[in-house]
Design a protein around this motif. Structure first.
Motif, PDB file in Angstrom:
ATOM      1  N   LEU A  27     -18.423  -4.590  32.908  1.00 56.85           N
ATOM      2  CA  LEU A  27     -19.026  -3.361  33.430  1.00 56.85           C
ATOM      3  C   LEU A  27     -19.818  -3.815  33.819  1.00 56.85           C
ATOM      4  CD1 LEU A  27     -18.732  -1.362  30.056  1.00 56.85           C
ATOM      5  CD2 LEU A  27     -16.902  -1.147  32.477  1.00 56.85           C
ATOM      6  N   MET A  28     -21.222  -4.637  33.818  1.00 61.57           N
ATOM      7  CA  MET A  28     -22.289  -4.884  34.177  1.00 61.57           C
ATOM      8  C   MET A  28     -21.945  -6.107  35.556  1.00 61.57           C
ATOM      9  SD  MET A  28     -25.294  -5.413  32.337  1.00 61.57           S
ATOM     10  CE  MET A  28     -25.408  -5.407  30.874  1.00 61.57           C
ATOM     11  N   THR A  29     -20.618  -6.559  35.629  1.00 57.83           N
ATOM     12  CA  THR A  29     -21.251  -7.435  36.836  1.00 57.83           C
ATOM     13  C   THR A  29     -19.684  -6.169  38.351  1.00 57.83           C
ATOM     14  OG1 THR A  29     -20.721  -9.555  35.730  1.00 57.83           O
ATOM     15  CG2 THR A  29     -19.501  -9.219  37.824  1.00 57.83           C
ATOM     16  N   ALA A  30     -19.210  -5.121  36.995  1.00 56.78           N
ATOM     17  CA  ALA A  30     -18.114  -4.532  38.056  1.00 56.78           C
ATOM     18  C   ALA A  30     -19.392  -3.404  39.050  1.00 56.78           C
ATOM     19  CB  ALA A  30     -17.287  -3.729  36.988  1.00 56.78           C
ATOM     20  N   LYS A  31     -20.379  -3.025  37.790  1.00 58.87           N
ATOM     21  CA  LYS A  31     -21.213  -2.180  38.689  1.00 58.87           C
ATOM     22  C   LYS A  31     -22.463  -2.599  39.305  1.00 58.87           C
ATOM     23  CE  LYS A  31     -24.568   1.569  37.050  1.00 58.87           C
ATOM     24  NZ  LYS A  31     -25.340   1.392  35.755  1.00 58.87           N
ATOM     25  N   THR A  32     -22.659  -3.883  39.536  1.00 59.42           N
ATOM     26  CA  THR A  32     -23.817  -5.001  40.094  1.00 59.42           C
ATOM     27  C   THR A  32     -23.211  -5.670  40.913  1.00 59.42           C
ATOM     28  OG1 THR A  32     -23.927  -6.264  38.477  1.00 59.42           O
ATOM     29  CG2 THR A  32     -25.370  -4.293  38.199  1.00 59.42           C
ATOM     30  N   GLN A  33     -22.142  -6.424  41.246  1.00 62.36           N
ATOM     31  CA  GLN A  33     -21.839  -7.051  42.093  1.00 62.36           C
ATOM     32  C   GLN A  33     -22.724  -8.096  41.932  1.00 62.36           C
ATOM     33  OE1 GLN A  33     -18.621  -6.691  43.677  1.00 62.36           O
ATOM     34  NE2 GLN A  33     -17.908  -5.154  42.028  1.00 62.36           N
ATOM     35  N   GLU A  74     -16.190 -14.627  19.782  1.00 66.03           N
ATOM     36  CA  GLU A  74     -17.179 -14.001  20.966  1.00 66.03           C
ATOM     37  C   GLU A  74     -15.958 -13.191  22.155  1.00 66.03           C
ATOM     38  OE1 GLU A  74     -20.514 -12.528  21.458  1.00 66.03           O
ATOM     39  OE2 GLU A  74     -21.004 -13.170  19.170  1.00 66.03           O
ATOM     40  N   LEU A  75     -14.691 -13.958  21.999  1.00 71.17           N
ATOM     41  CA  LEU A  75     -13.623 -13.090  23.071  1.00 71.17           C
ATOM     42  C   LEU A  75     -13.163 -11.543  22.548  1.00 71.17           C
ATOM     43  CD1 LEU A  75     -10.519 -16.375  23.254  1.00 71.17           C
ATOM     44  CD2 LEU A  75     -13.022 -15.656  24.915  1.00 71.17           C
ATOM     45  N   GLY A  76     -13.721 -11.052  23.935  1.00 68.34           N
ATOM     46  CA  GLY A  76     -13.279  -9.456  24.060  1.00 68.34           C
ATOM     47  C   GLY A  76     -14.050  -9.114  23.021  1.00 68.34           C
ATOM     48  N   ASP A  77     -15.605  -9.534  22.506  1.00 70.56           N
ATOM     49  CA  ASP A  77     -16.210  -8.183  21.874  1.00 70.56           C
ATOM     50  C   ASP A  77     -16.901  -7.261  22.578  1.00 70.56           C
ATOM     51  OD1 ASP A  77     -18.108  -9.896  22.687  1.00 70.56           O
ATOM     52  OD2 ASP A  77     -19.398  -9.976  20.776  1.00 70.56           O
ATOM     53  N   LYS A  78     -17.349  -6.288  22.135  1.00 70.95           N
ATOM     54  CA  LYS A  78     -18.427  -5.826  23.477  1.00 70.95           C
ATOM     55  C   LYS A  78     -19.106  -6.143  24.254  1.00 70.95           C
ATOM     56  CE  LYS A  78     -21.868  -4.383  19.035  1.00 70.95           C
ATOM     57  NZ  LYS A  78     -21.221  -4.267  18.370  1.00 70.95           N
ATOM     58  N   THR A  79     -19.831  -7.232  23.531  1.00 67.57           N
ATOM     59  CA  THR A  79     -20.968  -8.153  24.459  1.00 67.57           C
ATOM     60  C   THR A  79     -20.073  -8.805  25.622  1.00 67.57           C
ATOM     61  OG1 THR A  79     -22.465  -9.071  22.522  1.00 67.57           O
ATOM     62  CG2 THR A  79     -22.714  -9.768  23.690  1.00 67.57           C
ATOM     63  N   GLN A  80     -18.564  -9.064  25.182  1.00 70.00           N
ATOM     64  CA  GLN A  80     -18.120  -9.935  26.581  1.00 70.00           C
ATOM     65  C   GLN A  80     -17.699  -8.055  27.408  1.00 70.00           C
ATOM     66  OE1 GLN A  80     -14.077 -11.591  25.931  1.00 70.00           O
ATOM     67  NE2 GLN A  80     -14.804 -12.419  27.472  1.00 70.00           N
ATOM     68  N   LEU A  81     -17.514  -7.316  27.347  1.00 68.48           N
ATOM     69  CA  LEU A  81     -16.476  -6.481  27.736  1.00 68.48           C
ATOM     70  C   LEU A  81     -18.456  -5.556  28.427  1.00 68.48           C
ATOM     71  CD1 LEU A  81     -14.646  -3.780  25.273  1.00 68.48           C
ATOM     72  CD2 LEU A  81     -14.471  -5.302  27.722  1.00 68.48           C
ATOM     73  N   ALA A  82     -18.978  -5.221  27.622  1.00 65.99           N
ATOM     74  CA  ALA A  82     -20.821  -5.601  29.543  1.00 65.99           C
ATOM     75  C   ALA A  82     -21.464  -6.177  29.428  1.00 65.99           C
ATOM     76  CB  ALA A  82     -22.161  -5.244  27.434  1.00 65.99           C
ATOM     77  N   CYS A  83     -20.508  -7.304  29.444  1.00 63.21           N
ATOM     78  CA  CYS A  83     -20.980  -8.021  31.037  1.00 63.21           C
ATOM     79  C   CYS A  83     -19.669  -7.710  31.902  1.00 63.21           C
ATOM     80  CB  CYS A  83     -21.126  -9.333  30.260  1.00 63.21           C
ATOM     81  SG  CYS A  83     -22.627 -10.710  28.872  1.00 63.21           S
ATOM     82  N   VAL A  90     -25.856 -11.505  35.686  1.00 61.67           N
ATOM     83  CA  VAL A  90     -25.171 -10.956  34.477  1.00 61.67           C
ATOM     84  C   VAL A  90     -25.234 -12.497  33.714  1.00 61.67           C
ATOM     85  CG1 VAL A  90     -23.921  -9.990  33.410  1.00 61.67           C
ATOM     86  CG2 VAL A  90     -24.771  -8.560  35.479  1.00 61.67           C
ATOM     87  N   PHE A  91     -24.390 -13.510  34.458  1.00 62.19           N
ATOM     88  CA  PHE A  91     -24.135 -14.304  33.620  1.00 62.19           C
ATOM     89  C   PHE A  91     -25.699 -15.058  33.056  1.00 62.19           C
ATOM     90  CE2 PHE A  91     -24.259 -19.238  33.751  1.00 62.19           C
ATOM     91  CZ  PHE A  91     -22.631 -19.403  32.498  1.00 62.19           C
ATOM     92  N   LEU A  92     -26.181 -15.707  33.766  1.00 60.05           N
ATOM     93  CA  LEU A  92     -28.196 -15.779  33.262  1.00 60.05           C
ATOM     94  C   LEU A  92     -28.640 -15.319  32.149  1.00 60.05           C
ATOM     95  CD1 LEU A  92     -29.644 -18.493  33.771  1.00 60.05           C
ATOM     96  CD2 LEU A  92     -31.108 -16.560  35.389  1.00 60.05           C
ATOM     97  N   GLY A  93     -28.483 -13.814  32.591  1.00 62.63           N
ATOM     98  CA  GLY A  93     -29.133 -12.596  31.937  1.00 62.63           C
ATOM     99  C   GLY A  93     -28.136 -12.843  30.202  1.00 62.63           C
ATOM    100  N   SER A  94     -27.260 -12.738  30.144  1.00 63.05           N
ATOM    101  CA  SER A  94     -26.441 -12.752  29.071  1.00 63.05           C
ATOM    102  C   SER A  94     -26.228 -14.136  28.205  1.00 63.05           C
ATOM    103  CB  SER A  94     -24.752 -12.244  29.245  1.00 63.05           C
ATOM    104  OG  SER A  94     -24.291 -13.536  29.872  1.00 63.05           O
ATOM    105  N   SER A  95     -26.647 -15.115  29.216  1.00 62.60           N
ATOM    106  CA  SER A  95     -26.419 -16.556  28.614  1.00 62.60           C
ATOM    107  C   SER A  95     -27.682 -16.336  27.385  1.00 62.60           C
ATOM    108  CB  SER A  95     -26.879 -17.385  29.210  1.00 62.60           C
ATOM    109  OG  SER A  95     -25.473 -17.599  30.475  1.00 62.60           O
TER     110      SER A  95
END
Length: 90
Positions: free
Chosen positions: A28-34, A17-26, A39-44
């Motif tokens: 980007l979502m964190t950067a966008k929403t702050q 999972e390191l560096g895959d598109k899911t991690q990148l999406a997380c 984001v961690f809870l939803g992705s987990s």
């Protein structure tokens, strides 16, 4: 509990999972929403649910199909996906 299996599963998925598109999406979502914890809870939760579905599906399929055939089909599908990606078909 089989601690060796637990460690092997954790290590395999962690590295995969390191560096895959899911991690990148997380990221980007964190950067966008702050809102990193949301984001961690939803992705987990999503990863846990997807893993549960995979385990349950495997448990069901393994009752009817030998593991050796599943392994060969999975390998063939990975090759097909790789070829399609290589030729920009997906």
């Amino acid at each position: 509990m089989d601690w060796k299996l637990l460690a092997t599963t954790f290590g395999t998925l962690f590295v995969a999972e390191l560096g895959d598109k899911t991690q990148l999406a997380c990221m980007l979502m964190t950067a966008k929403t702050q809102k990193p914890w949301t984001v961690f809870l939803g992705s987990s939760l999503a990863l846990v649910l997807v893993s549960l579905l995979g385990v349950l599906f495997a448990q069901f399929i393994c009752q009817y199909v030998p593991a050796s055939i599943i392994k060969k089909v999975a390998a063939a599908l990975f090759v097909v996906m790789g070829v399609l990606i290589f030729f920009d078909k997906i």
